[in-house]
Design an enzyme around this catalytic site. Structure first.
Site, short mmCIF file in Angstrom:
data_model
loop_
_atom_site.label_atom_id
_atom_site.label_comp_id
_atom_site.label_asym_id
_atom_site.label_seq_id
_atom_site.Cartn_x
_atom_site.Cartn_y
_atom_site.Cartn_z
N MET A 164 -1.57 59.87 57.61
CA MET A 164 -2.54 59.28 58.46
C MET A 164 -2.16 57.91 58.92
SD MET A 164 -5.66 60.10 55.51
CE MET A 164 -4.56 59.98 54.07
N LYS A 217 -14.41 66.82 61.33
CA LYS A 217 -14.86 66.06 62.46
C LYS A 217 -14.27 66.72 63.76
CE LYS A 217 -11.75 62.58 61.57
NZ LYS A 217 -11.37 61.02 61.47
N ASP A 240 -12.06 72.32 56.86
CA ASP A 240 -11.72 71.02 57.41
C ASP A 240 -11.29 71.25 58.84
OD1 ASP A 240 -12.45 69.29 55.40
OD2 ASP A 240 -10.36 69.26 54.78
N1 SAH Z 1 -3.64 67.29 52.24
C1 SAH Z 1 -2.72 67.47 53.47
C2 SAH Z 1 -2.68 65.63 53.96
C3 SAH Z 1 -4.23 65.41 54.39
S1 SAH Z 1 -4.16 63.70 55.17
C4 SAH Z 1 -1.32 67.80 53.14
O1 SAH Z 1 -0.81 67.85 51.98
O2 SAH Z 1 -0.56 67.64 54.21
C5 SAH Z 1 -4.21 64.03 56.74
C6 SAH Z 1 -2.81 63.59 57.26
O3 SAH Z 1 -1.95 64.70 56.91
C7 SAH Z 1 -2.80 63.71 58.67
O4 SAH Z 1 -3.26 62.34 59.25
C8 SAH Z 1 -1.24 63.81 59.29
O5 SAH Z 1 -0.69 62.47 58.72
C9 SAH Z 1 -0.92 64.80 58.05
N2 SAH Z 1 -0.73 65.95 58.52
C10 SAH Z 1 -1.50 67.33 58.16
N3 SAH Z 1 -0.96 68.18 58.71
C11 SAH Z 1 -0.21 67.99 59.75
C12 SAH Z 1 0.66 68.71 60.61
N4 SAH Z 1 0.45 69.91 60.93
N5 SAH Z 1 1.44 67.94 61.18
C13 SAH Z 1 1.67 66.54 61.16
N6 SAH Z 1 1.09 65.96 60.36
C14 SAH Z 1 0.15 66.74 59.55
#
Ligand code: SAH
Length: 527
Positions: free
Chosen positions: A184, A70, A48
């Protein structure tokens, strides 16, 4: 072969399998051991947008990669298309690694992908990852729970429905009195903060927005529920970021740490020979930097190597004093591999008289010592010319000198020797070929364009040329502007190579990893 159990009888082709794995929030050090091993052993990796370049740089060049995230402005690959790709690759009998940001089951649609695999009777495993909802606050100095402030934390999606509304029960959330983590949520920030205040949350409740947490570019804005939107807008916060609400947010003032490390907030691209483990990468990471490793060159042993065999047989028979000269650690290792391959014994090569050993520098000397050979001549300054001078000085007229080194080695080594009346033989052991990984090239080209790479390190002229070649080939030349690249070079020769491409150059004081680290700290370290 893996022996995972099939979940249905439908599919009877080759036993491919899918590993649904989390890659953590960005810092490659937060990969699980299992995910790191799968990155090395998978046949194909489906990944991703949230997977950092630092992590992508750990994928072996031969591994097939499929990007399903994307790009700015483009639409994401639809979920059923991703599902189809996983099924298709597994049915080819492949070991498929489905790599997702954070944890695969935390808003990662991991469950949907598994349902499809079950329908198709494909085996799978799930590898949990470190989720951003906990790790991003931790890197900002915010513990999601703290005995004095809160006894629970809650992870909520801020993703709006198609009609633009949120399906969040704000009244219940406010009553929980816990830390709230919204993923998100950047585009619906205003709705979320207003929703909380309308449900009775005091506007002075501490809140934070944390962008690109755990990476070199992490940013943190702390405010209150009443002021966070304005502060985040002022800072220009963009996704990926999380919104954090609760008293614990105030702790970051005191507990922040990530950006305070000597190289916190810095990202380096480290070029290196493919075979070498990078000591430098580990040192820079320890100091807080994010490090993308790019194999820029690879060594190919020249084998079979008849000229070497003949030279060594002659060497064993020569009556006068003899010298065996090495110009790189890799040359030492290839030399011993080759003589082992040829079943030649050191006692025959060295014969009756004492053989003297020359080495270009301390690293080559150390490599020789591992084989029980202690060099007799090492120049004070690491360079082929200096080695020539040193040998010319130390050897006696008429000595026989056998140089075993890379094909097309430096031309500066031999003239001082012949001028001193020494008998010289120069035998190539290996050649250097350039490496090119299209994935890494494209990822890093983008990072360079966005100004996200602070500097590139080079430890030889050939890593410079390998890097430049890699960035300039392929159908879609990334069109990199080399004059904007800041190069940290290990020595003068390397610096000259970088200068040929017009890079901005800094050179370490000595040809050693310590001196490289010192130079980087001097240029990019904090206080
Ligand atoms: N599975 C992922 C979340 C996926 S949804 C997890 O467990 O972290 C995607 C969202 O995760 C983003 O919109 C943001 O809100 C958050 N996110 C993921 N990586 C991030 C990062 N390095 N810093 C801040 N937010 C992050």
């Amino acid at each position: 072969m893996e022996t995972g159990k099939n979940h249905s009888e439908k599919y009877t082709g080759p036993a491919g399998k899918v590993w649904l794995a989390g890659a953590g929030p960005g810092d490659a050090g937060l990969l699980t051991v299992k995910a790191a091993e799968l990155i090395k052993s998978a046949d194909v990796i489906v990944y991703d947008a949230l997977i950092s370049a630092e992590i992508l740089s750990r994928i072996p060049t031969e591994t097939e990669v499929i990007y399903v995230g994307k790009h700015a402005g483009n639409h994401p690959v639809p979920q059923d298309e991703i599902n189809r790709i996983l099924v298709r690759e597994a049915k080819k009998g492949k070991k498929v690694l489905r790599l997702k940001g954070g944890d695969p089951f935390v808003f990662g649609r991991g469950g949907e992908e598994l349902e499809e695999l079950i329908r198709e009777g494909i085996s799978y495993e799930v590898v949990p990852g470190i989720t951003s909802s906990v790790a991003v606050p931790a890197y900002a100095g915010i513990p999601v729970t703290h005995r004095d402030y809160t006894s629970s934390f809650h992870v909520i999606t801020g993703h709006a429905r198609k009609d633009g509304t949120l399906s969040i029960d704000f009244e219940s959330l406010v009553k929980l009195n816990g830390t709230l983590v919204f993923l998100m949520s950047i585009s619906s920030m205003e709705m979320i903060l207003n929703g909380l205040m309308n449900a009775g949350m005091p506007s002075v409740m501490p809140a934070a927005v944390l962008e690109r947490g755990t990476t070199a570019r992490q940013r943190r804005v702390t405010a209150t529920v009443g002021t966070l939107k304005e502060e985040a807008d002022r800072a220009g916060i963009r996704t990926p970021a999380i919104i954090l609400v609760g008293k614990v947010c105030a702790l970051s003032e005191q507990l922040h740490w990530a950006e305070d490390r000597p190289l916190g907030g810095r990202q380096f691209l480290l070029t290196r020979p493919r075979q070498n483990m990078s000591v430098l990468a580990g040192r820079l990471r320890d100091l807080g930097a994010q490090v993308i490793e790019m194999p820029a060159i690879r060594t190919e042993m020249i084998t079979p190597n008849e000229p070497l065999r003949e030279a060594l047989v002659r060497f064993g028979e020569v009556k006068q004093q003899r010298w065996l000269v090495f110009t790189s650690p890799i040359g030492v290792s290839v030399f011993f591999d080759l003589i082992r391959e040829m079943r030649m014994d050191l006692r025959d090569i060295f014969g009756q008289n004492r053989v003297k050993i020359g080495a270009i520098g301390s690293a080559t000397g150390a490599a020789l010592e591992k084989h029980g050979l202690f060099p007799d001549a090492v120049p004070d300054v690491y360079s082929a010319g200096q080695l020539g001078e040193k040998l010319a000085e130390t050897a006696e007229a008429g000595d026989h000198i056998l140089i075993v080194r890379a094909e097309k080695g430096s031309e500066e080594l031999i003239p001082p020797l012949t001028e001193a009346g020494l008998e010289v033989e120069d035998i190539p052991l290996y050649r250097t070929v350039y490496e090119m990984d299209p994935l890494l090239r494209d990822e890093t080209a983008e990072l360079f364009r966005d100004g996200e790479i602070d500097a590139v390190t080079f430890t030889s002229g050939s890593t410079v040329r390998g890097f430049a070649a890699a960035m300039n080939v392929g159908d879609e030349k990334p069109g990199l502007d080399f004059s904007r690249i800041r190069a940290v070079c290990i020595g003068e020769q390397t610096a000259r190579a970088a200068a040929e491409y017009g890079m901005q150059i800094a050179t370490s004081r000595q040809a050693s990893m310590n001196a490289m680290v010192e130079k980087i700290l001097e240029l990019y370290g904090r206080g």
